[in-house]
Design a protein around this motif. Structure first.
Motif, PDB file in Angstrom:
ATOM      1  N   MET A   9      -1.778   5.958   7.960  1.00  0.00           N
ATOM      2  CA  MET A   9      -0.610   6.364   7.166  1.00  0.00           C
ATOM      3  C   MET A   9      -0.597   7.678   6.416  1.00  0.00           C
ATOM      4  O   MET A   9      -1.325   8.368   6.500  1.00  0.00           O
ATOM      5  CB  MET A   9       0.224   5.952   6.141  1.00  0.00           C
ATOM      6  N   GLU A  10       0.410   8.605   7.106  1.00  0.00           N
ATOM      7  CA  GLU A  10       0.274   9.980   7.225  1.00  0.00           C
ATOM      8  C   GLU A  10       1.683  10.781   6.453  1.00  0.00           C
ATOM      9  O   GLU A  10       2.918  10.465   6.877  1.00  0.00           O
ATOM     10  CB  GLU A  10       0.816  10.512   8.490  1.00  0.00           C
ATOM     11  N   THR A  11       1.138  11.432   5.948  1.00  0.00           N
ATOM     12  CA  THR A  11       2.694  12.126   5.306  1.00  0.00           C
ATOM     13  C   THR A  11       2.349  14.549   6.091  1.00  0.00           C
ATOM     14  O   THR A  11       1.191  14.226   6.365  1.00  0.00           O
ATOM     15  CB  THR A  11       2.169  12.710   3.599  1.00  0.00           C
ATOM     16  N   ILE A  55       0.661  -1.213  -0.228  1.00  0.00           N
ATOM     17  CA  ILE A  55      -0.444   0.090  -0.166  1.00  0.00           C
ATOM     18  C   ILE A  55       0.807   0.922   0.118  1.00  0.00           C
ATOM     19  O   ILE A  55       1.906   1.150   0.835  1.00  0.00           O
ATOM     20  CB  ILE A  55      -0.954  -0.075   1.599  1.00  0.00           C
ATOM     21  N   TRP A  56       0.755   2.136  -0.577  1.00  0.00           N
ATOM     22  CA  TRP A  56       1.082   3.197  -0.904  1.00  0.00           C
ATOM     23  C   TRP A  56       0.930   4.496  -0.399  1.00  0.00           C
ATOM     24  O   TRP A  56      -0.986   4.718  -0.783  1.00  0.00           O
ATOM     25  CB  TRP A  56       1.853   3.181  -2.654  1.00  0.00           C
ATOM     26  N   LEU A  57       1.669   5.449  -0.317  1.00  0.00           N
ATOM     27  CA  LEU A  57       0.292   7.115  -0.510  1.00  0.00           C
ATOM     28  C   LEU A  57       1.639   7.929  -0.390  1.00  0.00           C
ATOM     29  O   LEU A  57       2.477   8.081  -0.061  1.00  0.00           O
ATOM     30  CB  LEU A  57       0.191   7.225   1.436  1.00  0.00           C
ATOM     31  N   SER A  91       5.299   3.883   2.197  1.00  0.00           N
ATOM     32  CA  SER A  91       4.766   2.593   1.417  1.00  0.00           C
ATOM     33  C   SER A  91       4.141   1.009   2.409  1.00  0.00           C
ATOM     34  O   SER A  91       5.632   1.064   3.733  1.00  0.00           O
ATOM     35  CB  SER A  91       5.676   1.402   0.861  1.00  0.00           C
ATOM     36  N   LYS A  92       3.883   0.786   2.877  1.00  0.00           N
ATOM     37  CA  LYS A  92       3.338  -0.143   3.612  1.00  0.00           C
ATOM     38  C   LYS A  92       3.065  -1.901   3.117  1.00  0.00           C
ATOM     39  O   LYS A  92       2.684  -1.825   1.676  1.00  0.00           O
ATOM     40  CB  LYS A  92       2.638  -0.143   5.140  1.00  0.00           C
ATOM     41  N   THR A 114      -9.232   5.141   3.132  1.00  0.00           N
ATOM     42  CA  THR A 114     -10.092   7.085   3.594  1.00  0.00           C
ATOM     43  C   THR A 114      -9.309   7.804   3.679  1.00  0.00           C
ATOM     44  O   THR A 114      -8.173   7.645   4.491  1.00  0.00           O
ATOM     45  CB  THR A 114     -10.897   6.577   4.944  1.00  0.00           C
ATOM     46  N   VAL A 115      -8.938   8.535   2.528  1.00  0.00           N
ATOM     47  CA  VAL A 115      -8.062   9.365   2.605  1.00  0.00           C
ATOM     48  C   VAL A 115      -8.689  10.759   2.417  1.00  0.00           C
ATOM     49  O   VAL A 115      -9.830  11.097   2.228  1.00  0.00           O
ATOM     50  CB  VAL A 115      -6.987   9.468   0.906  1.00  0.00           C
TER      51      VAL A 115
END
Length: 105
Positions: free
Chosen positions: A64-66, A17-19, A29-30, A100-101
């Motif tokens: 996941m946070e950017t 999974i990429w964000l 990436s996870k 959910t983004v």
């Protein structure tokens, strides 16, 4: 992201999974991995360079946070395949995720 055998049925042992956030210098990436992939040293080493490794489990949640985005991931359904020629709990027959983004303020 990773398979257990070389057969034509593509027995998938990991889901990546990429964000990506264009306002951030990094992408996250996870990898959700099967029990077998987590416990097999050679397969785990192969996958380790692709992102943070997480054992897949039904009902599991993580973030996941950017710089500007948050992605909430939930494993909705997980079912392992069961074939006699591969180790138990080694590949996903079914893996359903909810992503959910949202924007971070």
């Amino acid at each position: 992201a990773g398979t257990v055998s070389d057969s034509s049925s593509r027995q998938v042992a990991a889901m990546q999974i990429w964000l990506f956030d264009k306002s951030d210098i990094r992408s996250l990436s996870k990898l959700l991995v099967s029990d077998y992939a987590l416990e097999d040293p050679e397969l785990r080493e192969t996958l380790s360079g692709r992102g943070d490794i997480i054992r897949a489990a039904a009902g599991q949640r993580f973030l996941m946070e950017t710089a500007r985005l948050t992605c909430a991931v939930e494993v909705m359904n997980l079912r392992y395949g069961d074939e006699p020629d591969v180790p138990p709990r080694s590949y996903f027959e079914e893996l359903s995720l909810e992503l959910t983004v949202s924007r971070r303020d």
